[in-house]
Motif scaffolding. Structure first.
Motif, PDB file in Angstrom:
ATOM      1  N   ALA A 152       0.818  -1.218   0.000  1.00 37.07           N
ATOM      2  CA  ALA A 152       0.000   0.000   0.000  1.00 37.07           C
ATOM      3  C   ALA A 152       0.847   1.261   0.000  1.00 37.07           C
ATOM      4  CB  ALA A 152      -0.922  -0.003   1.218  1.00 37.07           C
ATOM      5  N   ALA A 153       0.325   2.287  -0.660  1.00 35.83           N
ATOM      6  CA  ALA A 153       0.975   3.603  -0.619  1.00 35.83           C
ATOM      7  C   ALA A 153       0.722   4.257   0.729  1.00 35.83           C
ATOM      8  CB  ALA A 153       0.437   4.488  -1.746  1.00 35.83           C
ATOM      9  N   VAL A 154      -0.507   4.160   1.222  1.00 33.16           N
ATOM     10  CA  VAL A 154      -0.896   4.701   2.521  1.00 33.16           C
ATOM     11  C   VAL A 154      -2.026   3.845   3.088  1.00 33.16           C
ATOM     12  CG1 VAL A 154      -0.226   7.081   1.991  1.00 33.16           C
ATOM     13  CG2 VAL A 154      -2.540   6.319   1.485  1.00 33.16           C
ATOM     14  N   PHE A 155      -2.257   3.979   4.393  1.00 31.91           N
ATOM     15  CA  PHE A 155      -3.353   3.291   5.063  1.00 31.91           C
ATOM     16  C   PHE A 155      -4.292   4.332   5.655  1.00 31.91           C
ATOM     17  CE2 PHE A 155      -5.217   1.539   8.998  1.00 31.91           C
ATOM     18  CZ  PHE A 155      -5.894   0.459   8.471  1.00 31.91           C
ATOM     19  N   ILE A 156      -5.599   4.076   5.555  1.00 33.85           N
ATOM     20  CA  ILE A 156      -6.572   5.022   6.103  1.00 33.85           C
ATOM     21  C   ILE A 156      -7.574   4.281   6.977  1.00 33.85           C
ATOM     22  CG2 ILE A 156      -8.093   4.876   4.071  1.00 33.85           C
ATOM     23  CD1 ILE A 156      -8.584   7.953   4.548  1.00 33.85           C
ATOM     24  N   PHE A 157      -7.917   4.892   8.125  1.00 32.98           N
ATOM     25  CA  PHE A 157      -8.858   4.292   9.085  1.00 32.98           C
ATOM     26  C   PHE A 157      -9.829   5.392   9.535  1.00 32.98           C
ATOM     27  CE2 PHE A 157      -8.947   1.055  12.806  1.00 32.98           C
ATOM     28  CZ  PHE A 157      -9.809   0.250  12.089  1.00 32.98           C
ATOM     29  N   PRO A 158     -11.016   5.456   8.912  1.00 31.18           N
ATOM     30  CA  PRO A 158     -11.917   6.595   9.115  1.00 31.18           C
ATOM     31  C   PRO A 158     -13.044   6.400  10.123  1.00 31.18           C
ATOM     32  CG  PRO A 158     -12.635   5.365   7.212  1.00 31.18           C
ATOM     33  CD  PRO A 158     -11.476   4.595   7.815  1.00 31.18           C
ATOM     34  N   SER A 159     -12.956   5.402  10.996  1.00 31.98           N
ATOM     35  CA  SER A 159     -14.056   5.081  11.908  1.00 31.98           C
ATOM     36  C   SER A 159     -14.490   6.272  12.749  1.00 31.98           C
ATOM     37  CB  SER A 159     -13.653   3.948  12.851  1.00 31.98           C
ATOM     38  OG  SER A 159     -13.393   2.766  12.144  1.00 31.98           O
ATOM     39  N   ARG A 160     -15.796   6.321  13.024  1.00 35.53           N
ATOM     40  CA  ARG A 160     -16.325   7.349  13.928  1.00 35.53           C
ATOM     41  C   ARG A 160     -16.173   6.940  15.391  1.00 35.53           C
ATOM     42  NH1 ARG A 160     -20.599   8.077   9.780  1.00 35.53           N
ATOM     43  NH2 ARG A 160     -20.401  10.215   8.984  1.00 35.53           N
ATOM     44  N   TYR A 161     -16.090   5.624  15.621  1.00 31.33           N
ATOM     45  CA  TYR A 161     -15.938   5.143  16.997  1.00 31.33           C
ATOM     46  C   TYR A 161     -15.199   3.814  16.992  1.00 31.33           C
ATOM     47  CZ  TYR A 161     -16.927   3.458  21.691  1.00 31.33           C
ATOM     48  OH  TYR A 161     -16.786   2.982  22.971  1.00 31.33           O
ATOM     49  N   GLU A 162     -14.219   3.682  17.866  1.00 37.98           N
ATOM     50  CA  GLU A 162     -13.493   2.419  18.057  1.00 37.98           C
ATOM     51  C   GLU A 162     -13.018   2.360  19.498  1.00 37.98           C
ATOM     52  OE1 GLU A 162     -12.917  -0.119  16.048  1.00 37.98           O
ATOM     53  OE2 GLU A 162     -13.601   0.708  14.133  1.00 37.98           O
ATOM     54  N   GLY A 163     -12.844   1.118  19.978  1.00 37.48           N
ATOM     55  CA  GLY A 163     -12.287   0.949  21.314  1.00 37.48           C
ATOM     56  C   GLY A 163     -10.774   0.860  21.300  1.00 37.48           C
ATOM     57  N   PHE A 164     -10.205   0.509  20.127  1.00 40.71           N
ATOM     58  CA  PHE A 164      -8.750   0.420  20.024  1.00 40.71           C
ATOM     59  C   PHE A 164      -8.303   0.665  18.577  1.00 40.71           C
ATOM     60  CE2 PHE A 164      -4.612  -1.717  19.752  1.00 40.71           C
ATOM     61  CZ  PHE A 164      -3.971  -1.112  20.820  1.00 40.71           C
ATOM     62  N   GLY A 165      -8.238  -0.384  17.763  1.00 42.89           N
ATOM     63  CA  GLY A 165      -7.818  -0.221  16.375  1.00 42.89           C
ATOM     64  C   GLY A 165      -6.570  -1.007  16.031  1.00 42.89           C
ATOM     65  N   ILE A 166      -6.665  -2.346  16.072  1.00 47.33           N
ATOM     66  CA  ILE A 166      -5.521  -3.203  15.772  1.00 47.33           C
ATOM     67  C   ILE A 166      -4.963  -2.977  14.361  1.00 47.33           C
ATOM     68  CG2 ILE A 166      -4.804  -5.608  15.440  1.00 47.33           C
ATOM     69  CD1 ILE A 166      -6.364  -6.346  17.916  1.00 47.33           C
ATOM     70  N   PRO A 167      -5.787  -2.687  13.339  1.00 43.41           N
ATOM     71  CA  PRO A 167      -5.212  -2.410  12.021  1.00 43.41           C
ATOM     72  C   PRO A 167      -4.193  -1.274  12.024  1.00 43.41           C
ATOM     73  CG  PRO A 167      -7.547  -2.836  11.789  1.00 43.41           C
ATOM     74  CD  PRO A 167      -7.268  -2.770  13.263  1.00 43.41           C
ATOM     75  N   LEU A 168      -4.304  -0.354  12.960  1.00 42.24           N
ATOM     76  CA  LEU A 168      -3.303   0.712  13.074  1.00 42.24           C
ATOM     77  C   LEU A 168      -1.941   0.131  13.449  1.00 42.24           C
ATOM     78  CD1 LEU A 168      -5.422   3.351  15.023  1.00 42.24           C
ATOM     79  CD2 LEU A 168      -4.779   3.459  12.608  1.00 42.24           C
ATOM     80  N   LEU A 169      -1.943  -0.842  14.353  1.00 42.68           N
ATOM     81  CA  LEU A 169      -0.689  -1.498  14.739  1.00 42.68           C
ATOM     82  C   LEU A 169      -0.118  -2.273  13.558  1.00 42.68           C
ATOM     83  CD1 LEU A 169      -1.537  -2.974  18.278  1.00 42.68           C
ATOM     84  CD2 LEU A 169      -0.785  -0.662  17.675  1.00 42.68           C
ATOM     85  N   GLN A 170      -0.985  -2.952  12.836  1.00 42.17           N
ATOM     86  CA  GLN A 170      -0.536  -3.729  11.684  1.00 42.17           C
ATOM     87  C   GLN A 170       0.086  -2.833  10.621  1.00 42.17           C
ATOM     88  OE1 GLN A 170      -4.258  -5.621  10.778  1.00 42.17           O
ATOM     89  NE2 GLN A 170      -3.942  -7.303  12.224  1.00 42.17           N
ATOM     90  N   ALA A 171      -0.533  -1.680  10.385  1.00 42.91           N
ATOM     91  CA  ALA A 171      -0.001  -0.739   9.391  1.00 42.91           C
ATOM     92  C   ALA A 171       1.353  -0.189   9.830  1.00 42.91           C
ATOM     93  CB  ALA A 171      -0.991   0.396   9.160  1.00 42.91           C
ATOM     94  N   MET A 172       1.457   0.224  11.097  1.00 42.22           N
ATOM     95  CA  MET A 172       2.733   0.760  11.586  1.00 42.22           C
ATOM     96  C   MET A 172       3.835  -0.281  11.484  1.00 42.22           C
ATOM     97  SD  MET A 172       2.027   3.274  14.875  1.00 42.22           S
ATOM     98  CE  MET A 172       1.029   2.133  15.829  1.00 42.22           C
ATOM     99  N   SER A 173       3.518  -1.523  11.830  1.00 40.43           N
ATOM    100  CA  SER A 173       4.533  -2.573  11.825  1.00 40.43           C
ATOM    101  C   SER A 173       5.001  -2.922  10.412  1.00 40.43           C
ATOM    102  CB  SER A 173       4.002  -3.829  12.517  1.00 40.43           C
ATOM    103  OG  SER A 173       2.937  -4.398  11.785  1.00 40.43           O
ATOM    104  N   CYS A 174       4.156  -2.599   9.406  1.00 42.47           N
ATOM    105  CA  CYS A 174       4.507  -2.875   8.010  1.00 42.47           C
ATOM    106  C   CYS A 174       5.082  -1.646   7.307  1.00 42.47           C
ATOM    107  CB  CYS A 174       3.273  -3.376   7.251  1.00 42.47           C
ATOM    108  SG  CYS A 174       2.717  -5.024   7.758  1.00 42.47           S
TER     109      CYS A 174
END
Length: 229
Positions: free
Chosen positions: A132-154
């Motif tokens: 991916a060129a970039v990752f986007i996570f547009p949720s209005r509400y989340e308790g955490f957000g594991i995909p954010l960790l996955q994106a950072m680690s990659c």
């Protein structure tokens, strides 16, 4: 769980703060990592008919995840800047509000630009992040957000909603936008795509931030808490 959840628990259950401990989620660091095998990345992308360059979203396709707004913002960003030729790759199953997702795609006539890959094998996901060129996570509400960790680690630069949970998870390692303002999302997409230095800066910050998260750390803190009961 993030501290934002702590505040909600205190408000709803009216219990003492000393009764609650915030312990962060982890991620599979042996699976999600920077991958330099370009041929394998391209092979996995071909398997799911994903074309480069692309903006990546991972999560259910639904209203809570703000997918309809994401698609509209993507269309606006492309209209505003003809140099943006990135596809929008949406990975996840359809859920409540999926009809609106399809409607927005049809309304803006971008069916050929939006790739909906559905469910993908877990072992293939790191390659898709790495491509991916970039990752986007547009949720209005989340308790955490594991995909954010996955994106950072990659080593993928991140755009995310300016909700408290996301700010707590990624800190300065993301470009934030107002999830309730489609123009704010579109502006973030434009800026991230055209600003190479910004993307590199966010990747570097993500490399530092991701060190704070692991399932080992989560398990140790949980066990320590149990032993103190």
């Amino acid at each position: 769980m993030c501290s934002s959840d702590l505040n909600e628990i205190l408000e709803i259950y009216n219990c003492g703060e000393d009764k609650i401990k915030v312990i962060y989620n982890g991620y599979n660091h042996s699976l999600y990592r920077k991958i330099n095998d370009k041929e394998k990345i391209d092979s996995i992308l071909e398997k799911y008919d994903i074309k480069k360059p692309y903006i990546l979203y991972v999560g259910r396709l639904e209203k809570k995840k703000n997918t309809p707004y994401l698609i509209e913002a993507y269309a606006i960003a492309r209209e505003n800047n003809k140099n943006i030729n990135h596809k929008l790759v949406l990975i996840g199953d359809a859920s409540f509000g999926y009809d609106e997702v399809k409607y927005v795609i049809e309304e803006f006539n971008i069916g050929g630009e939006v790739i909906m890959s559905g469910w993908i094998k877990e072992e293939d996901m790191p390659y898709i992040y790495n491509g991916a060129a970039v990752f986007i996570f547009p949720s209005r509400y989340e308790g955490f957000g594991i995909p954010l960790l996955q994106a950072m680690s990659c080593n993928v630069s991140i755009m995310a909603s300016s909700i408290s949970a996301f700010k707590e998870v990624v800190g300065e390692a993301a470009l934030f936008f107002d999830p309730n303002n489609v123009r704010s999302i579109a502006s973030a997409i434009e800026r991230m795509i055209i600003d190479n230095k910004l993307r590199e800066k966010l990747i570097q910050k993500g490399n530092k931030k991701i060190k704070n998260f692991s399932w080992e750390k989560c398990a140790k803190e949980t066990l320590d808490l149990i032993n103190k009961l």
